[in-house]
Design an enzyme around this catalytic site. Structure first.
Site, mmCIF file in Angstrom:
data_model
loop_
_atom_site.group_PDB
_atom_site.id
_atom_site.type_symbol
_atom_site.label_atom_id
_atom_site.label_comp_id
_atom_site.label_asym_id
_atom_site.label_seq_id
_atom_site.Cartn_x
_atom_site.Cartn_y
_atom_site.Cartn_z
ATOM 1 N N GLY B 13 5.685 37.880 -26.200
ATOM 2 C CA GLY B 13 5.395 37.732 -24.774
ATOM 3 C C GLY B 13 4.442 36.593 -24.471
ATOM 4 N N ALA B 16 6.455 30.855 -24.664
ATOM 5 C CA ALA B 16 7.838 30.540 -25.048
ATOM 6 C C ALA B 16 8.766 31.716 -24.748
ATOM 7 C CB ALA B 16 7.899 30.175 -26.533
ATOM 8 N N SER B 42 -1.716 36.855 -24.752
ATOM 9 C CA SER B 42 -1.089 36.121 -25.855
ATOM 10 C C SER B 42 -1.913 34.893 -26.223
ATOM 11 C CB SER B 42 0.307 35.656 -25.452
ATOM 12 O OG SER B 42 1.076 36.754 -25.043
ATOM 13 N N GLY B 50 -4.537 20.771 -22.720
ATOM 14 C CA GLY B 50 -3.492 20.310 -21.837
ATOM 15 C C GLY B 50 -2.116 20.226 -22.440
ATOM 16 N N HIS B 257 -6.963 21.680 -37.256
ATOM 17 C CA HIS B 257 -7.566 21.056 -36.072
ATOM 18 C C HIS B 257 -8.943 20.526 -36.442
ATOM 19 C CE1 HIS B 257 -9.048 20.361 -32.033
ATOM 20 N NE2 HIS B 257 -7.853 20.627 -31.544
ATOM 21 N N ARG B 273 -12.714 15.007 -27.258
ATOM 22 C CA ARG B 273 -12.625 13.628 -27.758
ATOM 23 C C ARG B 273 -11.797 12.771 -26.816
ATOM 24 N NH1 ARG B 273 -9.753 14.361 -32.633
ATOM 25 N NH2 ARG B 273 -9.574 16.544 -32.044
ATOM 26 N N SER B 410 2.299 21.243 -28.108
ATOM 27 C CA SER B 410 2.752 22.594 -28.450
ATOM 28 C C SER B 410 2.871 23.463 -27.224
ATOM 29 C CB SER B 410 1.822 23.235 -29.468
ATOM 30 O OG SER B 410 0.576 23.504 -28.889
#
Lengths: 252, 663
Positions: B13, B16, B42, B50, B257, B273, B410
């Site tokens: 849920g 996507a 989720s 962003g 990351h 950054r 993503s």
């Protein structure tokens, strides 16, 4: 508001903490609520997320609680910490005494121990208050987006930051007396969609949703919601503003 | 046995799954969505900085379009991705942002006139045009040539998730919360739904559907140090793997990351950054320009993470009682900017570190963040191996990201792939292939198998502890299959994990509790997670090259000659302790952008023999069509629009040509 940390004295031995946790398993009809004490050693920067997971891993694997993001952004882990609704994941043990009492949020359906079903209540409230942008026509996906004043977009986001954690409901006097009350979470959402020009509903239509004692007129202005909101939403001003608008709408 | 029917079963849920469910439902299919948690909780909500889409509204986005976004994405992937998919994605991303705007996402907007921003450590005045006033603005992100990342302060994922979730409520789509799919119902050829466990009462039921879509996100919790939410355990991918016929692709492609707060691992956005924040070492020195003179702090994530670890290894790390770290300095952005555009970062710093990021530096160190790999699908999102099974979002290897994903791609993929895959699911359901022909005997067989899996754990009374084995797995993955990899360490990791897998068959629970006992849940998931960890580590061990986020000290070069291919891991026999690996080659002859240098990072790739030939073809085509518009050139090189649903094929509108734009 910056939380002031209780800095441990250098070289001092770590504290022993006792977490008194209200246990109950509704899946077992014989289960009666009771407080269970768990002892553990405090670690540097320990949050209740870390402490509860350590207890589950090393002392009682059946202990129920809800964490998802563990970063204060998803709203899963609200519980009563020494009687006050708070997000457990970002609650540092060093800001508390060596005895900490944990209980599930009141008002919501209990799943077990510290886990409550906020999701079910939030979905029901969303359906009841129709908290979405009502779309009259299909969006042209190839065209430029509609323009919006930058300040208005920021103002909408300010109200859109609600994470549906349930702290406002758990701290609400009206909700304790009237289980149909939509609470600050519900009223804030109406304020958010009312502010949004993409939502074409009129005040008369919003009045149909919240213009009664289960809605904005049920609020007694105790404002526990405002004091407890982990996202520091401007609930006090939003509820007052909405009440004025709805009172005017109701009169004419 | 309770059986619940629908046309479409969406497992997951997050953004996507919700978006795919909406697309299918709008086409008249009846949809049920399963979610481990209330959908608004989720992990999509944790996307901060962003979503990339080439709107080109902001001044620093001038000249941006699908072509530039496409090239950035392919370079970011280190040529490991599927270029047709990257084209589909970059074409639909602007549509997705605009749809979300109409659904209420309060995207930050362009303000006409002068404003001061920080670029390369210095204040710069930009003058935004009156034409663009009120349109969606964008910020800078790593590995991009334009400012392309559309944002809602640093709560972008939250705002998107709430808008999409509210739309599913408006559409009346039921979301069955606190449910976990524990097995797919299938006969080795066709998927008919899933066996599902209720995480409140522990009961199993069968959900039977024409089409099943797995959208369960990533599997960061295989690692000890991860930015991922605690629910990101990869169970959706694991139940696909359990079928024995559905392969997981590129599981070794794991993103780290650069800026997770140390040691808690909580993410602070790349937007820090992007907006001008700097990385500093123990001496306060800004070290990234020493390594990456072109992109500095804004090289792609794999490159920045690697440079950070190397800098720490060179003795330049700061340290606190938990170990070594570096500093993220956003003090130069000023309090007003932080209060408006980086407020989640500010809260995280206050609550978890006790610091004010407007005044103090943030201790950071790279942590596991994203799984580029997952359930291998085609461009429609149909999983390989089982008809009727689909996957989208992070759970899938649609293969937008190859071996490294760009920041902002993503959360964009979640909605874009949901829009595309949801349509394909509706097409499938409406076709004769979508007819449901499942036998109740098969449903019962799958149900009983799942039931006995849980009973076997609950009744075994072995000597191993699930939580100890889990910790050992996580520590092994972080220490030995992390940012910098080596054959010896990975070999040891594979041996350790195989041993853990065997030991996980001898678990003993400490007690029994009615309802969905969390200890039983953990024990059951552990066995699945160990298989995924083996897919990651064994795939990484076999891949004797470095590509994107997969970096090996013993094979430091990207090797296109031997490794321009996707790893496919499957688990045909449940008694195996290692996955079966196969490979599929990427076809250079069809690439719009043949392999080359990324523009950052090391430049030492071993070239594929076909690269030069394809490069010459591409150049000849471009020369021959020099007077044609960019869409015609693109179509001649690698047509993709036919792969999209008809209503998503149109050109994207942008405000007038900016000065200097190359049409």
């Amino acid at each position: 508001m910056i939380t002031l940390f209780r800095k441990p004295k250098p070289g001092a031995a770590p504290r022993r903490l006792t977490l008194h946790i209200l246990r109950c398993n509704p899946a077992d009809p014989a289960s009666k609520p009771y407080l269970q004490a768990f002892e553990l050693e405090e670690a540097e920067g320990m949050t209740l997320f870390i402490a509860l997971n350590e207890i589950r891993a090393t002392q009682d694997p059946s202990l129920q609680f809800d964490f998802v993001c563990r970063a204060g952004i998803c709203g899963s882990c609200a519980m009563l910490v020494d009687g006050r609704p708070a997000l457990a994941c970002r609650t540092l043990t060093r800001d508390y005494g060596s005895d900490i009492t944990l209980a599930p949020l009141p008002f919501f359906e209990l799943i077990g121990d510290l886990s409550v079903n906020t999701g079910k209540w939030m979905r029901g409230t969303a359906e009841r208050l129709q908290t979405w942008i009502a779309q009259s026509e299909a969006v042209d996906l190839d065209a430029l987006e509609a323009r919006m004043e930058p300040a208005l977009a920021e103002a909408i986001y300010e109200l859109d930051r609600c994470i549906e954690c349930g702290c406002c409901i758990a701290g609400c006097g009206t909700a304790q007396m009237n289980e149909n009350f939509v609470g600050a979470v519900g009223l804030n959402k109406i304020a958010r969609f009312r502010l949004d020009p993409r939502d074409t509903r009129s005040d008369a239509e919003f009045f149909e949703l919240i213009g009664d004692d289960d809605g904005v007129f049920g609020c007694m202005s105790l404002l526990g919601c405002h004091d407890l909101c982990p996202k520091e939403l401007p609930l006090q001003t939003q509820i007052a503003f909405l009440r004025r608008k709805m009172a005017v709408t109701g009169l004419y | 046995m309770e059986i619940i029917h629908s046309d479409v079963l969406v497992i997951g849920g997050g953004l996507a799954g919700l978006r795919a469910g909406l697309a299918a439902q709008k086409r008249g299919q009846q949809v049920i969505i399963l979610s481990l948690v209330p959908p608004k909780r989720s992990h999509s909500a944790a996307a901060q900085g962003g979503m990339q889409a080439s709107l080109a509204n902001a001044l620093k986005g001038a000249g941006d379009n699908e072509d530039v976004h496409f090239e950035d994405t392919v370079r970011g992937s280190d040529w490991g991705n599927d270029q047709e998919v990257a084209r589909m994605f970059t074409h639909v991303a602007p549509k997705a942002v605009r749809e979300l705007a109409a659904w209420g996402v309060p995207w930050n907007r362009v303000e006409a006139g002068e404003r001061t921003v920080i670029i390369d450590g210095k204040p710069v005045t930009l003058t935004e045009s009156a034409d663009a006033h009120g349109l969606i603005t964008a910020r800078d992100f790593g590995g991009t040539r334009k400012w392309r990342t559309c944002y809602v302060a640093d709560g972008t994922g939250h705002a998107m998730l709430y808008a999409v979730s509210d739309q599913t409520i408006a559409a009346g789509i039921p979301v069955h919360e606190r449910r976990e799919a524990v097995a797919l119902i299938h006969d080795g050829e066709r998927c008919h739904g899933a066996i599902v466990r209720n995480l409140i009462d522990g009961k199993l039921s069968a959900y039977v559907a024409k089409a099943t879509c797995i959208a369960t996100g990533g599997f960061g919790r295989l690692y000890q140090a991860t930015t991922n939410a605690v629910i990101n355990e990869g169970i959706g991918a694991a139940i696909a793997l359990d079928t024995g016929v559905v392969p997981l692709a590129n599981m070794e492609a794991i993103q780290f990351h650069p800026t997770a707060i140390f040691p808690a691992g909580i993410l602070v956005t790349e937007g820090c950054r992007g907006d001008g924040g700097l990385l500093r070492d123990v001496d306060g020195h800004r070290f990234m320009p020493d390594y990456e003179p072109e992109k500095k702090e804004l090289a792609s994530r794999d490159v920045v993470s690697r440079r950070m670890e190397a800098h720490i290894k060179a003795g330049k790390g700061a340290s606190n009682r938990f170990g070594q770290h570096l500093w993220l300095d956003i003090t130069l952005l000023g309090e007003a900017h932080i209060n408006h555009k980086l407020r989640e970062v500010k809260e995280i710093c206050q609550y978890f570190l006790g610091i004010d990021p407007a005044k103090q530096w943030i201790p950071v160190r790279p942590a596991q963040h994203y799984s580029m790999g997952g359930i291998r699908t085609n461009a429609d999102g149909a999983a390989r191996g089982l008809r009727g099974l689909f996957a989208c979002g992070e759970a899938a290897c649609w293969d937008l990201h190859g071996f490294n994903r760009l920041g902002g791609n993503s959360v964009a993929e979640t909605v874009v792939s949901g829009m595309i895959v949801g349509e394909a699911i509706a097409d499938f359901c409406a076709s004769t292939a979508g007819e449901l022909t499942v036998s109740t005997a098969l449903i019962r067989q799958c149900f009983e198998r799942a039931q006995s899996e849980f009973a076997a754990i609950a009744n075994h009374h072995g000597k191993e502890s699930a939580s100890l084995l889990l910790r050992e797995m996580q520590a092994t993955m972080t220490a030995q299959v992390g940012i910098v990899r080596h054959g010896e360490a990975m070999n040891a990791a594979v041996n350790t994990l195989q041993d853990l897998l065997l030991r996980s068959r001898d678990l003993g629970l400490s007690g029994r509790r009615s309802g969905a006992d969390p200890e039983l849940t953990l024990a059951w998931r552990l066995q699945k997670m160990l298989k995924l960890a083996l897919c990651v580590s064994y795939g990484a061990l076999q891949r004797t090259e470095s590509r994107g986020a997969h970096f090996r000290e013993d094979y430091p070069q990207r090797n296109d000659a031997d490794w321009l291919k996707r790893t496919l891991a499957s688990w045909p026999n449940s008694e195996q302790t290692l996955p079966t690996l196969n490979y599929e080659s990427l076809d250079i002859a069809r690439m719009e952008l043949p392999p080359g240098w990324r523009g950052y990072g090391t430049r030492d790739a071993i070239e594929h023999p076909l690269t030069a030939g394809r490069q010459a073809e591409v150049e000849a085509t471009r020369a021959a069509l020099a007077s044609s518009d960019r869409h015609a050139v693109q179509a001649a090189l690698m047509p993709f629009r036919h792969l999209l649903p008809a209503h998503l094929r149109g050109d994207n509108a942008r405000i007038g040509q900016h000065p200097g734009e190359n049409a």
